[in-house]
Scaffold this motif. Structure first.
Motif, PDB file in Angstrom:
ATOM      1  N   ALA A   1       0.822  -1.211   0.000  1.00  0.00           N
ATOM      2  CA  ALA A   1       0.000   0.000   0.000  1.00  0.00           C
ATOM      3  C   ALA A   1       0.850   1.253   0.000  1.00  0.00           C
ATOM      4  O   ALA A   1       0.376   2.341  -0.299  1.00  0.00           O
ATOM      5  N   VAL A   2       2.120   1.104   0.371  1.00  0.00           N
ATOM      6  CA  VAL A   2       3.032   2.244   0.416  1.00  0.00           C
ATOM      7  C   VAL A   2       3.430   2.683  -0.988  1.00  0.00           C
ATOM      8  O   VAL A   2       3.696   3.857  -1.237  1.00  0.00           O
ATOM      9  N   ASP A   3       3.448   1.759  -1.933  1.00  0.00           N
ATOM     10  CA  ASP A   3       3.959   2.051  -3.262  1.00  0.00           C
ATOM     11  C   ASP A   3       3.135   3.135  -3.961  1.00  0.00           C
ATOM     12  O   ASP A   3       1.924   3.227  -3.808  1.00  0.00           O
ATOM     13  N   ILE A   4       3.838   3.934  -4.774  1.00  0.00           N
ATOM     14  CA  ILE A   4       3.190   4.969  -5.565  1.00  0.00           C
ATOM     15  C   ILE A   4       2.433   4.307  -6.713  1.00  0.00           C
ATOM     16  O   ILE A   4       2.882   3.308  -7.271  1.00  0.00           O
TER      17      ILE A   4
ATOM     18  N   MET B   1      14.734   9.755  -5.667  1.00  0.00           N
ATOM     19  CA  MET B   1      14.912   8.845  -4.541  1.00  0.00           C
ATOM     20  C   MET B   1      13.585   8.384  -3.943  1.00  0.00           C
ATOM     21  O   MET B   1      13.478   7.276  -3.409  1.00  0.00           O
ATOM     22  N   ALA B   2      12.549   9.219  -4.048  1.00  0.00           N
ATOM     23  CA  ALA B   2      11.246   8.860  -3.494  1.00  0.00           C
ATOM     24  C   ALA B   2      10.423   8.010  -4.446  1.00  0.00           C
ATOM     25  O   ALA B   2       9.319   7.589  -4.094  1.00  0.00           O
ATOM     26  N   GLY B   3      10.946   7.735  -5.649  1.00  0.00           N
ATOM     27  CA  GLY B   3      10.255   6.854  -6.564  1.00  0.00           C
ATOM     28  C   GLY B   3       9.216   7.516  -7.437  1.00  0.00           C
ATOM     29  O   GLY B   3       8.353   6.841  -8.010  1.00  0.00           O
ATOM     30  N   LEU B   4       9.278   8.829  -7.566  1.00  0.00           N
ATOM     31  CA  LEU B   4       8.346   9.537  -8.439  1.00  0.00           C
ATOM     32  C   LEU B   4       8.857   9.634  -9.863  1.00  0.00           C
ATOM     33  O   LEU B   4       8.069   9.852 -10.792  1.00  0.00           O
TER      34      LEU B   4
END
Length: 464
Positions: free
Chosen positions: A44-47, A287-290
């Motif tokens: 659920a954390v994943d973007i 780094m945050a995966g955006l």
């Protein structure tokens, strides 16, 4: 159409994209596999990205990083100062050309376009916006309301923040730990320090952050494709279309609005919401995966390519999970594409195929260009030459979204193999998806389709 013909067997094609023995439709429908409830909760954390985007380990982006070399930096004598170039005369030439275009009532630079730009820039970085403290304006706190502050798990808090910020105007958010690595990566030297204090405060020019603040929200600020400096690849170097760059100005104007709304939200829940701490936002987005790092040193997202405005942060003591870098094949695509470098009017983007560790360019007077710091592999931009025209972003292959139905499949292929990258880049140039000079048509567009009118239509991504 014969020049687009490329001979490759079906078997080789399917093998190249890692789908041998599986239909493309079947692969697209394949969902994640969970072995226990902990894995399911963590997911659920994943973007929310397209299915073909892969997660990587924390702080391990597709661009190689040597963390021993990543240190806080000083802005100093950087060349990233748009329109102010010592001795080159380009700013004056650009202003003279714009004045001539205005008098000629030229599309993209006419009086109505200039007026439109003036409206778009309102509220942008202090332009008409009442100054808001970096720790946010006063709100009614939970204590004043007679209740305890909000309390939830990190995953619950992430869902809460995303729901609110999506409504406020940001389509996607990632989360990083606010620690020394964050500071080394994106904060200017001596700009802040962390103390055992209940409230943030300023010590001269240094911002003092409470030790309780351990998370950073990283969020996408969009800009619309319309009026984002699209133009003819072959246009003269100075006479590129829409020198006003209205798409970028309204993107920057939306950033503070999203920021202030979110600050009020977090503070009303009973938590700190500190902004303006970072001096370098691209690394946070990566780094945050955006996003992934692109050739032109910008964020390249799977949804909008490089045609977003920026990925700022809000530091808070609200507990949040961490998201990790992604691999959608975009950084690797930059090796062969080079479209942004080819269309750059100023020659500020390198044409080299391979990224490098060295940062060897200089400022307008020979001083070190500190925006190209050591410690990661990239194509070192010559920021001293860059005029911020946004031409590179408007013509990025990944910025074209799904203007052709084949784009969805192409993006899935690019994410799985680099075998066809050169061919796809050539196709994009030939079809010219980045060309859009019909400004009169924009003024007469169908206004019933609201999502194309403003970045506030953040909830209608093609991938949603």
């Amino acid at each position: 159409m014969t020049k687009f013909h490329h001979t490759v067997s079906r078997r080789d094609f399917m093998k190249g994209i890692g789908l041998t023995g599986v239909g493309l439709g079947g692969a697209a429908l394949a969902g994640p596999q969970f072995h226990d409830l902990d894995e399911m909760m963590a997911s659920a954390v994943d973007i929310k990205h397209p299915w073909f985007v892969r997660q990587r380990e924390a702080y391990n982006p597709t661009a190689d990083v040597d963390w021993n070399l990543i240190k806080p930096y000083t802005l100093g004598n950087h060349g990233y100062n748009f329109g102010v170039k010592s001795g080159d005369g380009q700013a004056e030439k650009r202003a003279a050309w714009q004045a001539q275009q205005l008098k000629a009532n030229a599309p993209g630079n006419s009086l109505k376009d200039v007026a439109f730009s003036a409206g778009a820039s309102f509220l942008s970085f202090g332009a008409g916006l009442t100054s808001v403290p970096w720790y946010g304006i006063d709100v009614t706190t939970p204590e004043q309301r007679g209740v305890a502050r909000w309390s939830g798990t990190a995953e619950e808090n992430a869902k809460l923040v995303r729901a609110a910020m999506h409504f406020y105007g940001s389509p996607r958010q990632g989360f990083l730990a606010f620690n020394q690595r964050f500071i080394d990566l994106s904060v200017r030297a001596n700009a802040l320090r962390i103390e055992n204090t209940d409230q943030p405060y300023a010590d001269g020019s240094t911002k003092v952050i409470p030790q309780s603040c351990k998370s950073a929200i990283i969020y996408v600020v969009k800009q619309p494709m319309e009026m984002s400096n699209f133009g003819d690849h072959t246009a003269p170097k100075l006479e590129y279309s829409s020198a006003l760059n209205i798409g970028a100005t309204i993107g920057y104007a939306m950033g503070p609005i999203i920021q202030n709304r979110t600050q009020r939200f977090l503070k009303s829940l009973g938590y700190h919401a500190l902004t303006g701490l970072e001096s370098y936002n691209v690394a946070n987005g990566v780094m945050a995966g955006l996003s992934e790092l692109s050739r032109n040193a910008h964020n390249c997202t799977p949804q909008e390519g490089t045609l977003i405005r920026y990925t700022p942060s809000i530091v808070t003591d609200l507990p949040l999970p961490e998201t990790t870098p992604i691999d959608a094949g975009m950084y690797k695509f930059c090796y062969q594409c080079k479209t942004c470098a080819e269309v750059c009017p100023w020659g500020s983007i390198p044409m080299d195929t391979e990224p490098v560790w060295e940062a060897n360019d200089a400022g307008p007077n020979g001083e070190a260009n500190v925006w190209n710091r050591p410690g990661y592999k990239r194509w070192p931009m010559n920021f001293a030459k860059c005029h911020g025209c946004n031409f590179c972003d408007a013509n990025c292959v990944f910025s074209q979204k799904n203007l052709a139905s084949v784009h969805t499949t192409i993006r899935a292929v690019v994410a799985n193999t680099s075998l066809f990258n050169g061919f796809f880049a050539q196709m994009d140039r030939a079809f010219g998806y980045g060309d859009s000079t019909d400004y009169e048509g924009w003024w007469n567009r169908d206004l019933s389709n609201w999502r194309h009118d403003t970045v506030l239509g953040a909830g209608t991504d093609d991938w949603a």
